[in-house]
Structure formats: structure tokens, C-alpha cells
Design a protein around this motif. Structure first.
Motif, mmCIF file in Angstrom:
data_model
loop_
_atom_site.group_PDB
_atom_site.id
_atom_site.type_symbol
_atom_site.label_atom_id
_atom_site.label_comp_id
_atom_site.label_asym_id
_atom_site.label_seq_id
_atom_site.Cartn_x
_atom_site.Cartn_y
_atom_site.Cartn_z
ATOM 1 N N UNK A 1 36.178 23.082 38.079
ATOM 2 C CA UNK A 1 37.904 23.746 37.972
ATOM 3 C C UNK A 1 38.521 23.874 38.609
ATOM 4 N N UNK A 2 39.292 23.852 39.011
ATOM 5 C CA UNK A 2 40.314 23.917 40.382
ATOM 6 C C UNK A 2 40.405 25.129 41.265
ATOM 7 N N UNK A 3 39.384 25.429 42.381
ATOM 8 C CA UNK A 3 39.778 27.117 42.142
ATOM 9 C C UNK A 3 41.278 27.987 42.823
ATOM 10 N N UNK A 4 42.047 27.082 42.884
ATOM 11 C CA UNK A 4 42.823 27.717 43.759
ATOM 12 C C UNK A 4 43.944 28.330 41.743
ATOM 13 N N UNK A 5 42.872 27.818 40.702
ATOM 14 C CA UNK A 5 43.293 27.713 39.560
ATOM 15 C C UNK A 5 43.390 29.329 38.759
ATOM 16 N N UNK A 6 41.608 29.721 39.517
ATOM 17 C CA UNK A 6 41.108 30.926 39.600
ATOM 18 C C UNK A 6 41.670 31.964 40.056
ATOM 19 N N UNK A 7 42.155 33.148 39.303
ATOM 20 C CA UNK A 7 42.724 34.375 39.786
ATOM 21 C C UNK A 7 42.565 35.898 39.757
ATOM 22 N N UNK A 8 41.991 36.170 41.009
ATOM 23 C CA UNK A 8 41.608 37.367 41.203
ATOM 24 C C UNK A 8 42.390 38.492 40.855
ATOM 25 N N UNK A 9 42.466 39.527 40.011
ATOM 26 C CA UNK A 9 42.731 40.242 39.745
ATOM 27 C C UNK A 9 42.583 41.389 40.199
ATOM 28 N N UNK A 10 44.251 42.337 39.987
ATOM 29 C CA UNK A 10 43.485 44.129 41.791
ATOM 30 C C UNK A 10 43.473 43.319 43.416
ATOM 31 N N UNK A 11 44.228 42.700 43.103
ATOM 32 C CA UNK A 11 43.579 42.000 44.956
ATOM 33 C C UNK A 11 44.109 42.466 45.864
ATOM 34 N N UNK A 12 43.433 42.474 47.303
ATOM 35 C CA UNK A 12 44.568 42.670 48.112
ATOM 36 C C UNK A 12 45.138 42.037 49.130
ATOM 37 N N UNK A 13 46.008 42.130 49.643
ATOM 38 C CA UNK A 13 47.108 41.495 49.721
ATOM 39 C C UNK A 13 45.857 40.166 50.452
ATOM 40 N N UNK A 14 45.155 40.008 50.963
ATOM 41 C CA UNK A 14 45.073 38.642 51.493
ATOM 42 C C UNK A 14 43.666 37.921 50.688
ATOM 43 N N UNK A 15 42.861 36.742 50.371
ATOM 44 C CA UNK A 15 41.864 36.673 49.199
ATOM 45 C C UNK A 15 41.683 34.690 49.730
ATOM 46 N N UNK A 16 40.457 34.577 50.111
ATOM 47 C CA UNK A 16 39.786 34.033 50.854
ATOM 48 C C UNK A 16 39.113 33.063 49.493
ATOM 49 N N UNK A 17 39.337 31.868 49.164
ATOM 50 C CA UNK A 17 38.478 31.009 47.987
ATOM 51 C C UNK A 17 39.102 30.636 46.598
ATOM 52 N N UNK A 18 40.123 31.940 46.291
ATOM 53 C CA UNK A 18 40.289 31.885 44.846
ATOM 54 C C UNK A 18 42.378 32.505 44.878
ATOM 55 N N UNK A 19 42.890 32.423 44.049
ATOM 56 C CA UNK A 19 44.212 33.117 43.905
ATOM 57 C C UNK A 19 44.306 34.281 43.870
ATOM 58 N N UNK A 20 45.498 35.198 45.183
ATOM 59 C CA UNK A 20 45.026 36.540 44.737
ATOM 60 C C UNK A 20 46.350 37.065 43.929
ATOM 61 N N UNK A 21 45.443 37.535 42.804
ATOM 62 C CA UNK A 21 46.899 38.930 41.947
ATOM 63 C C UNK A 21 46.860 39.949 42.829
#
Ligand SMILES: [Zn+2]
Length: 282
Positions: free
Chosen positions: A185-205
Motif C-alpha cells: 500500500x502506497x504510504x501516502x494513502x495512509x492517513x494519520x488522524x488527529x495529526x499535528x501540522x507536520x508528519x513524516x512517512x504518512x499523510x497528516x489529517x
């Protein structure tokens, strides 16, 4: 009368609970402030009185969300989609309160995700939801939670769908990006919910607080916005309300962040979920 912000406005993580909470009233409020699209995540099973013993026990939890989305679609100028999965906090209830071995809890939660994936396969849901606890747990529970998360990635890869995650508070999830990659699975299609303003590795929500949004806007990186509105009358102050995303979009636009608004409400949703938020606004 609604406030037209002249852009799609998506809340990426909201709950609707017509049985205990405000349900469609919350959606109407969102629309009034200029909101257009919602990703509606099923509530944790125990919030709906479900204590699962087998994967099929998750089915009514998912169906309740699908019904709430159908009602939301009657009032949204754009549309809503269900995101279905198993809340990672369930493992603690199963192990600590119900005496499940971590491996047995893992298998039940993976089975729940299998049921959720059937709805995605039937185009009744858009994406899956999984993850790991945000609090300290034993190594056995941590390993089991990571195995459940990996299973969600494998299902996402099979179905070609995105996966939303609940995780510990962090700005670096490169470990899970590597797992997603390995699962196909393309990691950019994995979304961390409740994210801060930046995130390494996955897409931040990104939780729609001004300081977090300013960092996300300035990053130039893909991001989405959310409230995690829980629609629970007993926890009114716990999270942001349904008006928050449209209000913050207005604020971003007023501060010259037009490009960031387009990134969060058009480009990133298209890249992550394959949805066209512009086409679905009439
Ligand atoms: Zn939530």
C-alpha cells in the motif's frame, strides 16, 4: 442561507450518532458555515453497546454509520462517505476487561476489518480505519496492534483503498510507512488522524487548531483537515465541533492561504482517496 466559501470544504474525520447525539443537525450546521464533504468514521463499537465475540458482531456498527451517511447525503451540497474499521482501543477492553489473550483479540479485530473491507468492496464505504493505542501498553498488546494495522494495510492494498490510522501522538510514522510499503500500500494513502501540522512517512489529517493548520499550510506538503467531532452529548467539549473546519477554511482564505486550502480540500483528498470534491459539488 449558507456561507459560500467558493471551495469544497471536507472534514476528514467526524462521527455521527443519530441515536445518542445530534446526527443530521450537526451536518446541517456544517453546511450552514460552508462545509460540503464529510468522511464519517464509525464510532468505537463499545460506544454503541456492542461487545464483539466474533467478526460479524461489527456489522451493525458499520451499518449504523452507513445509514447516518445516507441521511447526511440528503443535506450536503457535496457528499459524505463512510470510513469503517476497528478502533485500536478495543484491544485494551478485550484483554484487560474481558480476559482475551492478545493474539485472540488480534484475530477478532482483523476479522472485524475483514467485514469492513466487504463494505469497501461493495462500494458502500470509501476507506478503512485501524491503528494502535496512543497510551502505554504491554509488548504483547503493542505487537498485536501492529499486526492488526498491517492487516488493514494488506486489505487496503487488495481493495486499492486508503487507510486512516489512530496512533500515538508523533510527527514521525516512518516505521508504519515501511510496513505499508511492504504490504503493497502506497504510504501516502495512509492517513494519520488527529495529526499535528507536520508528519513524516504518512499523510497528516490535521486537527483544525490554528497553530497546527499554520504549520501544515506553510509546509507545502499534502494534508487534510478534521475535527474528530464525536457527536456525544456527554462529551461536548472533548473535541472540536462540526462548524470548525469551515470556520478555519474561512480563516485560512482570509490569511492568503488559498493554495493550502486547495491542497487540503481538493488535491490531497483526490490523491489519497481518489475522490473528486469539485465534481461532486453542485
Ligand atoms: Zn474519531
Amino acid at each position: 442561507m449558507t456561507d459560500d466559501l467558493d471551495t469544497p470544504v471536507l472534514d476528514n474525520h467526524i462521527h455521527l450518532d443519530p441515536r445518542h447525539g445530534r446526527g443530521v443537525d450537526a451536518v446541517e450546521e456544517f453546511v450552514r458555515l460552508g462545509g460540503t464533504h464529510l468522511l464519517v468514521v464509525n464510532k468505537p463499537s463499545w460506544h454503541l453497546g456492542v461487545e464483539p465475540d466474533e467478526p460479524a458482531d461489527f456489522r451493525p456498527v458499520f451499518e449504523e454509520t452507513i445509514d447516518a451517511v445516507a441521511t447526511a447525503n440528503e443535506v450536503l451540497p457535496g457528499r459524505a462517505w463512510p470510513v469503517l474499521g476497528v478502533h485500536p482501543g478495543l484491544i485494551t477492553r478485550l484483554v484487560d476487561e474481558r480476559g482475551f489473550a492478545p493474539a485472540v483479540a488480534r484475530d477478532l479485530m482483523c476479522g472485524g476489518l475483514d467485514v469492513a473491507s466487504e463494505f469497501v468492496d461493495d462500494d458502500e464505504a470509501l476507506a478503512l480505519k485501524s491503528g494502535r493505542p496512543h497510551y502505554d501498553v504491554s509488548d504483547a498488546v503493542w505487537d498485536a496492534s501492529n499486526a492488526v494495522t498491517r492487516h488493514a494495510f494488506e486489505l487496503g492494498a487488495d481493495l486499492d483503498c486508503a487507510v486512516q490510522l489512530h496512533t500515538e501522538a508523533t510527527e514521525d510514522l516512518t516505521d508504519l510507512a515501511a510496513v505499508a510499503e511492504d504490504a503493497g500500500l502506497d504510504p501516502s494513502r495512509v492517513v494519520k488522524h488527529y495529526a499535528a501540522g507536520r508528519l513524516k512517512g504518512l499523510t497528516p489529517s490535521v486537527m483544525s487548531r490554528k497553530d497546527r493548520l499554520e504549520r501544515a499550510a506553510a509546509s507545502g506538503e499534502p494534508f487534510i483537515m478534521e475535527t474528530d467531532f464525536v457527536d456525544d452529548p456527554e462529551k461536548p467539549g472533548m473535541v472540536l465541533g462540526p462548524k470548525t473546519v469551515p470556520r478555519r477554511v474561512r480563516w485560512l482564505l482570509g490569511n492568503g492561504h488559498d493554495e493550502a486550502v486547495r491542497r487540503a480540500h481538493v488535491e490531497t483528498p483526490a490523491a489519497v482517496y481518489g475522490i473528486d470534491t469539485e465534481a461532486t459539488v453542485e
